[in-house]
Enzyme design. Structure first.
Site, short mmCIF file in Angstrom:
data_model
loop_
_atom_site.label_atom_id
_atom_site.label_comp_id
_atom_site.label_asym_id
_atom_site.label_seq_id
_atom_site.Cartn_x
_atom_site.Cartn_y
_atom_site.Cartn_z
CG ASP A 474 14.02 -0.59 -60.82
OD1 ASP A 474 13.85 -1.82 -60.24
OD2 ASP A 474 14.30 -0.40 -61.99
CG ASP A 544 16.02 -6.01 -66.11
OD1 ASP A 544 14.81 -5.35 -65.96
OD2 ASP A 544 16.95 -5.68 -65.10
C1 GLA Z 1 16.51 -2.22 -63.67
C2 GLA Z 1 14.96 -2.44 -64.30
C3 GLA Z 1 15.20 -2.08 -65.81
C4 GLA Z 1 15.35 -0.67 -65.93
C5 GLA Z 1 16.96 -0.41 -65.00
C6 GLA Z 1 17.26 1.16 -64.90
O1 GLA Z 1 17.32 -3.08 -64.19
O2 GLA Z 1 14.67 -3.83 -64.24
O3 GLA Z 1 13.73 -2.19 -66.33
O4 GLA Z 1 14.38 0.26 -65.23
O5 GLA Z 1 16.79 -0.77 -63.91
O6 GLA Z 1 18.26 1.37 -64.50
#
Ligand code: GLA
Length: 724
Positions: A474, A544
């Site tokens: 990420d 997301d």
């Molecule tokens: C980001 C990612 C999510 C999750 C969060 C965790 O927003 O896109 O899928 O992994 O971080 O903090």
């Protein structure tokens, strides 16, 4: 022969699948663009010089002939200061402080194999033309690389700049390419967005002056994807001339379409010149990222299929691109930070028998991390939360025959972390000056080799000490406070590109250093969804926003450039966490299965009926996975334009296809809605079980098929079209 040079006309012809790209050494000795479009004969095209508005144009250096002004030619690599007022591709500050150049043809060679770029992702390929250019006065030079493909209608291009002088020069702009299109009858297509609404489609008219898309964020970003489409007016999803430029780059970029004063269109771009300069010592070279230029006379859909083909065949890791992908259960939306070993075990137990084969443990397993305010950088398991460490949960998951995945955010550090307490200088920023937070965190300075070594060792140790099959990588903020304590003052403006090189270096050492681990990319949703990341990550978390309705748009927009198999798409719970919308589990499945699928919900809450539906869904997905990975995409109804979304995927041999239809809002006493199928073989006979019909491909592609939509909001259905 794909690449030909005709000495009589000094013209290069690059002939690939469905495309000819031609340019020549013009009478002055510069490289001028002639044509990029549908296949044509290898004629002398030098008559194509522009005929308009030559008055008062400067001459080229040293030749007092207005007839030879740059005005009349489109550059293959525009330069500055010697009579061309259009956007240059390169601007170099010479040792004396002047910024002039005049890049003239020196020689060319045709290589049997495409050389890869040093330290940056690039496409594989065969026969490659390299043209060497030089300014005879300053000894500054450029090498232009061109590769054509017989399996996709694209050209891959890049430039390498060389300082042949015996003193340093400063690159103030170092784009990858220029080329042009005749006239200005185009719309510019861009993919814009934000967190949770990535890659919306915008189409605006080209105008006199510059239309640009860019990023100043040190990442390709959700704001504007590193892509620009040029759509000849009147062209549609299925018809007409369309060009695309897609940059294989993950840091701050710039793409420009300029409606020039002569009435033509110039395209150029590469590394963003904003806050950029690069000191090039005597004898040094500077490599620019690759751009992939696509052309289609089958509309926007044809351009997308060209990108899907070339990225699947020549960019994404061969070991994964066509192999079955993990079907994931990810705990993020199920637990957020609130989990322990027992909860995770229960999640793994609850999906047993469904076909879901990988548990991915998301954020919160390391350091002190009960919320997003602390812990980043401390890649040590938190045994308060995970009793028995990672081993306990990994063994539990493996004992079920499932795989285990783990979340990292390698490029970041929290202020409240052991890493920051011991190495505050590892964070990007000017010492002593307050930094900006974003999601309460800072970014690590990837321009520094010691910081990169820390990251690689920390992540690789976790992977070496634990039996991990999958990593979600990420990246949750954009840069501020650009400054590195590791760079001299006169190299601080190299930061954005050096960050990209640092990122590729750690990807190389972590991703390619662990060939048995499957890596998924992610960036606060889908904010770093670019071709360079696809070189390392065969799939990327698309957004997301997991709501099925929203996803029709996000996935449709993403598919303009990127293959379906690169999009991680999860079925999540309702009410949806981002928009609170209720949609049927069937619909969520149909939409999420148009990509690399998974589930992101608490399966311990499944009813018997839901669990059984999930089993059927995963089974169905496995049946269609090869189509999703290898097939040709035909977008039919755009969710940006009305109440419907529909797409078809057709196998390359046209023996089977899938049609997914979706209606956003129910309509009382609705009018009939029909769909004309696409991409089938007109001569083949197909069976559509769901319609109980057996008909010719020609019938399905000419006679629109009536679709029955059940009277409910967010209704979807799937049709299987199989050759008989
Ligand atoms: C980001 C990612 C999510 C999750 C969060 C965790 O927003 O896109 O899928 O992994 O971080 O903090």
């Amino acid at each position: 022969m794909a690449i030909t040079y005709r000495a009589e006309s000094k013209t290069f012809y690059l002939c690939g699948k469905g495309l000819t790209y031609a340019f020549f050494v013009n009478p002055v000795g510069n490289l001028s663009h002639l044509y990029c479009g549908a296949p044509i004969g290898q004629d002398d095209l030098s008559y194509l010089r522009a005929k308009g508005r030559g008055s008062f144009a400067p001459t080229v250096p040293g030749i007092d002939s207005p007839e030879l002004s740059y005005h009349y030619f489109l550059p293959e690599l525009g330069f500055y200061g010697t009579g061309d007022y259009r956007e240059p591709a390169v601007l170099v500050e010479n040792a004396g402080g002047d910024r002039l150049s005049n890049l003239l043809y020196v020689s060319h060679e045709i290589l049997p194999q495409k050389p890869l770029i040093n330290g940056m992702p690039s496409l594989s390929g065969g026969e490659t033309l390299v043209v060497h250019l030089k300014d005879g006065f300053s000894n500054f030079g450029a090498d232009l690389y061109y590769t054509v493909y017989d399996d996709a209608s694209v050209i891959a291009r890049r430039a390498v700049y060389r300082n042949g002088a015996d003193t340093p020069v400063r690159l103030r702009r170092a784009y990858s390419f220029s080329f042009g299109l005749p006239g200005q009858n185009y719309d510019v297509m861009t993919l814009y967005g934000s967190w949770a609404c990535e890659r919306n489609i915008e189409q605006i008219p080209l105008h006199h002056g510059v239309v640009s898309v860019d990023s100043k964020r040190l990442t390709s970003s959700a704001t504007l994807n590193p892509f620009m489409g040029l759509i000849e007016k009147g062209s549609t999803e299925t018809h007409g001339n369309v060009w695309g430029v897609s940059l294989v780059y993950s840091s701050s970029f710039m793409l420009k379409a300029e409606g020039t004063d002569v009435g033509e269109t110039l395209l150029t771009g590469g590394i963003n010149e904003f806050d950029f300069s690069w000191k090039l010592n005597a004898g040094e070279a500077f490599e620019t990222p690759e751009v992939v230029i696509a052309y289609s006379n089958e509309g926007i859909g044809g351009m997308s299929r060209a990108y899907h083909d070339v990225y699947r065949n020549h960019l994404i890791d061969r070991r994964h691109v066509r192999s079955p992908r993990p079907v994931v259960i990810n705990n993020w939306e199920a637990t957020y930070f609130d989990f322990d070993t027992d909860k995770l075990k229960a999640i793994a137990d609850a999906v047993e028998g469904t076909g879901i084969d990988t548990l991915v443990l998301d954020d919160g397993w390391f350091g002190k991390r009960d919320n997003d305010k602390s812990g980043l950088g401390d890649w040590v398991v938190n045994t308060d939360k995970l009793k028995g460490g990672l081993t306990e949960i990994i063994n539990h998951v493996h004992a079920k025959g499932m795989k285990f995945g783990l979340w990292f955010e390698p490029e970041m550090v929290s202020e409240d972390s052991d890493l920051f307490r011991s190495h505050p200088d590892y964070a990007i920023g000017v010492p002593g000056r307050a930094r900006c937070y974003s999601r309460h965190q800072y970014m690590l300075d990837l321009t520094r080799p010691d910081v990169r070594d820390y990251i690689v060792n920390a992540v690789n140790s976790v992977l070496a000490e634990n039996s991990i099959d999958y990593v979600k990588w990420d990246y949750n903020r954009n840069v501020t406070d650009i400054y590195s304590v590791g760079l001299d003052a006169d190299r601080q403006s190299e930061f954005a590109h050096r960050y990209a090189l640092g990122l590729y270096d750690i990807c190389e050492r972590i991703v390619h250093g662990n060939p048995n681990v499957f890596f998924e990319g992610c960036s606060g949703g889908g904010a770093r969804f670019d071709p360079a990341m696809l070189f390392y990550f065969p799939q990327i978390w698309t957004s997301d926003d997991t709501d099925a309705e929203e996803r029709t748009k996000i996935q449709y927009g993403t598919s303009i450039v990127y293959p379906l198999s690169t999009m991680s798409c999860h079925v999540s719970a309702v009410p949806n966490h981002q928009v609170k919308r209720m949609t049927a589990l069937e619909t969520r499945g149909h939409i999420a299965h148009l990509g690399a699928t998974g589930y992101e919900l608490d399966p311990t809450l499944f009813t018997e009926e839901e669990k059984s539906l999930v089993c059927t869904q995963v089974e169905e997905f496995k049946r269609q996975e090869s189509l999703v990975q290898n097939g040709d995409l035909y977008r039919i109804d755009s969710p940006f334009e009305g109440n419907f979304f529909s797409e078809m995927i057709v196998s390359k041999d046209k023996t089977e296809a899938l049609l997914v239809v979706y209606r956003r809002l129910a309509v009382p006493n609705a009018e009939s809605k029909r769909i004309r199928l696409a991409g089938l073989d007109p001569e083949k006979t197909y069976r559509i079980e769901e319609m109980n019909i057996t008909v010719k491909g020609s019938t399905l592609m000419n006679v629109p098929m009536p679709i029955k939509y059940r009277s409910m909001d967010f209704y979807s259905a799937v049709y299987h079209i199989i050759e008989v």
